[in-house]
Design a protein around this motif. Structure first.
Motif, mmCIF file in Angstrom:
data_model
loop_
_atom_site.group_PDB
_atom_site.id
_atom_site.type_symbol
_atom_site.label_atom_id
_atom_site.label_comp_id
_atom_site.label_asym_id
_atom_site.label_seq_id
_atom_site.Cartn_x
_atom_site.Cartn_y
_atom_site.Cartn_z
ATOM 1 N N GLY A 164 0.790 -1.221 0.000
ATOM 2 C CA GLY A 164 0.000 0.000 0.000
ATOM 3 C C GLY A 164 0.823 1.272 0.000
ATOM 4 O O GLY A 164 2.048 1.256 0.005
ATOM 5 N N ASP A 165 0.114 2.410 0.026
ATOM 6 C CA ASP A 165 0.702 3.744 -0.130
ATOM 7 C C ASP A 165 1.374 3.882 -1.492
ATOM 8 O O ASP A 165 2.566 4.204 -1.584
ATOM 9 C CB ASP A 165 1.676 4.077 0.998
ATOM 10 C CG ASP A 165 0.962 4.586 2.241
ATOM 11 O OD1 ASP A 165 -0.291 4.569 2.250
ATOM 12 O OD2 ASP A 165 1.645 4.990 3.195
ATOM 13 N N TYR A 166 0.603 3.667 -2.527
ATOM 14 C CA TYR A 166 1.081 3.832 -3.906
ATOM 15 C C TYR A 166 0.908 5.280 -4.366
ATOM 16 O O TYR A 166 1.531 5.690 -5.346
ATOM 17 C CB TYR A 166 0.276 2.924 -4.852
ATOM 18 C CG TYR A 166 0.047 1.535 -4.301
ATOM 19 C CD1 TYR A 166 1.118 0.710 -3.956
ATOM 20 C CD2 TYR A 166 -1.254 1.044 -4.093
ATOM 21 C CE1 TYR A 166 0.899 -0.547 -3.424
ATOM 22 C CE2 TYR A 166 -1.474 -0.211 -3.581
ATOM 23 C CZ TYR A 166 -0.403 -1.001 -3.241
ATOM 24 O OH TYR A 166 -0.621 -2.243 -2.710
ATOM 25 N N VAL A 167 0.063 6.036 -3.669
ATOM 26 C CA VAL A 167 -0.319 7.382 -4.104
ATOM 27 C C VAL A 167 0.263 8.434 -3.158
ATOM 28 O O VAL A 167 0.777 8.110 -2.082
ATOM 29 C CB VAL A 167 -1.852 7.531 -4.164
ATOM 30 C CG1 VAL A 167 -2.465 6.410 -4.991
ATOM 31 C CG2 VAL A 167 -2.465 7.511 -2.756
ATOM 32 N N ASP A 168 0.171 9.704 -3.589
ATOM 33 C CA ASP A 168 0.556 10.871 -2.791
ATOM 34 C C ASP A 168 2.088 10.996 -2.686
ATOM 35 O O ASP A 168 2.838 10.140 -3.126
ATOM 36 C CB ASP A 168 -0.061 10.825 -1.384
ATOM 37 C CG ASP A 168 -1.582 10.790 -1.401
ATOM 38 O OD1 ASP A 168 -2.163 11.088 -2.464
ATOM 39 O OD2 ASP A 168 -2.183 10.464 -0.369
ATOM 40 N N ARG A 169 2.510 12.087 -2.077
ATOM 41 C CA ARG A 169 3.916 12.364 -1.804
ATOM 42 C C ARG A 169 4.747 12.505 -3.070
ATOM 43 O O ARG A 169 5.114 13.590 -3.456
ATOM 44 C CB ARG A 169 4.523 11.303 -0.879
ATOM 45 C CG ARG A 169 3.782 11.067 0.404
ATOM 46 C CD ARG A 169 3.785 12.273 1.312
ATOM 47 N NE ARG A 169 3.315 11.945 2.649
ATOM 48 C CZ ARG A 169 3.176 12.815 3.626
ATOM 49 N NH1 ARG A 169 3.428 14.086 3.424
ATOM 50 N NH2 ARG A 169 2.750 12.433 4.815
ATOM 51 N N GLY A 170 5.105 11.396 -3.721
ATOM 52 C CA GLY A 170 5.931 11.469 -4.920
ATOM 53 C C GLY A 170 5.156 12.006 -6.115
ATOM 54 O O GLY A 170 3.924 12.048 -6.117
ATOM 55 N N ASN B 198 -3.095 3.619 4.063
ATOM 56 C CA ASN B 198 -3.947 4.708 4.533
ATOM 57 C C ASN B 198 -4.052 5.835 3.501
ATOM 58 O O ASN B 198 -5.067 6.535 3.441
ATOM 59 C CB ASN B 198 -3.440 5.242 5.870
ATOM 60 C CG ASN B 198 -2.043 5.823 5.798
ATOM 61 O OD1 ASN B 198 -1.111 5.170 5.330
ATOM 62 N ND2 ASN B 198 -1.871 7.041 6.289
ATOM 63 N N HIS B 199 -3.043 5.989 2.629
ATOM 64 C CA HIS B 199 -3.133 7.041 1.616
ATOM 65 C C HIS B 199 -4.145 6.691 0.527
ATOM 66 O O HIS B 199 -4.834 7.579 0.013
ATOM 67 C CB HIS B 199 -1.752 7.320 1.017
ATOM 68 C CG HIS B 199 -0.904 8.178 1.896
ATOM 69 N ND1 HIS B 199 -0.862 9.540 1.789
ATOM 70 C CD2 HIS B 199 -0.105 7.852 2.938
ATOM 71 C CE1 HIS B 199 -0.045 10.031 2.713
ATOM 72 N NE2 HIS B 199 0.422 9.021 3.428
#
Length: 243
Positions: free
Chosen positions: A30-36, A65-66
């Motif tokens: 998970g957390d494939y999205v956001d930030r980068g 969670n993102h």
């Protein structure tokens, strides 16, 4: 959000698998999205993995969670938009060609949601909705964040699996399975008695890490690349802020 790093790590994994002939699972936490800056590219790569006819592994995609924040924003942009945008949502919007200027009001949040869903391929949204909260295999339990210690794994809530920062410790006694997770960025992957953390804060550190499990053997595979914004030295505080 780090598409080039993801492709680089998948290439390393594929090379490693060429010497093996047994069934292999590739479990993404998970957390494939956001930030980068490359959320769109990351999701497209994962969609392609999910539809590959003859992959060298069986892919299992877990939710972070993102992803939950993104789905919450799509469902109710006014209620969830501000929180998501504060946690990297602007980078995801930009990757789909939707750009944020200033602090949006309720009407603008709805507009941003509509623009995002109009520009996002249907396969990307279907992929996000299909993500599961956990996966169990052998001696290991895989989830994005962690568990509520003392509660059977079968009774863990999605909220805990996506958000908690609590991991089982030796003082908690024997556990059902070893927890493999991310969510808590660290400089070096952690191999503890009852949990393994593979989150090396890729968008901040430029390092993306995988855990290789083969029988009783455990090892890490890491790739390195450019960080999102500059090459400044990363402090412990910045790694913690990558949460």
């Amino acid at each position: 959000g780090m598409g080039e790093l993801l492709l680089s790590l998948l290439s390393e994994i594929d090379s490693d698998l060429r010497s093996h002939k047994f069934t292999t699972y590739l479990i993404l936490l998970g957390d494939y999205v956001d930030r980068g800056p490359e959320t769109r590219e990351v999701i497209e790569s994962l969609v392609q993995l999910s539809v590959a006819l003859n992959p060298s592994f069986i892919p299992i995609f877990l939710k972070g969670n993102h992803e939950q924040m993104l789905l919450d924003f799509i469902y109710d942009p006014v209620k969830h938009g501000e929180f998501w945008l504060k946690n990297g949502g602007d980078a995801t919007l930009s990757s789909y060609g939707v750009f944020l200027q200033g602090k949006p009001n309720s009407k603008q949040l709805t507009y941003l949601r509509d623009e995002l869903t109009n520009r996002m391929p249907s396969s990307h949204l279907e992929f996000l909705k299909s993500l599961r909260s956990h996966f169990s295999l052998g001696d290991y339990f895989f989830c994005h964040a962690g568990i509520r210690v003392g509660l059977p794994l079968a009774q863990q809530s999605d909220d805990v699996l996506l958000w908690t920062r609590i991991q089982p410790q030796p003082s908690d006694g024997a556990q059902e399975k070893i927890i493999v997770h991310g969510h808590e960025p660290v400089r070096e992957p952690v191999m503890a008695q009852f949990h393994i953390n593979v989150d090396t804060g890729a968008f901040v550190t430029g390092r993306l890490t995988a855990l290789k499990l083969q029988g009783a053997l455990r090892s890490f595979i890491s790739v390195r690349g450019k960080v999102n914004y500059d090459n400044r030295t990363i402090s412990k505080r910045q790694v913690q802020d990558a949460r």
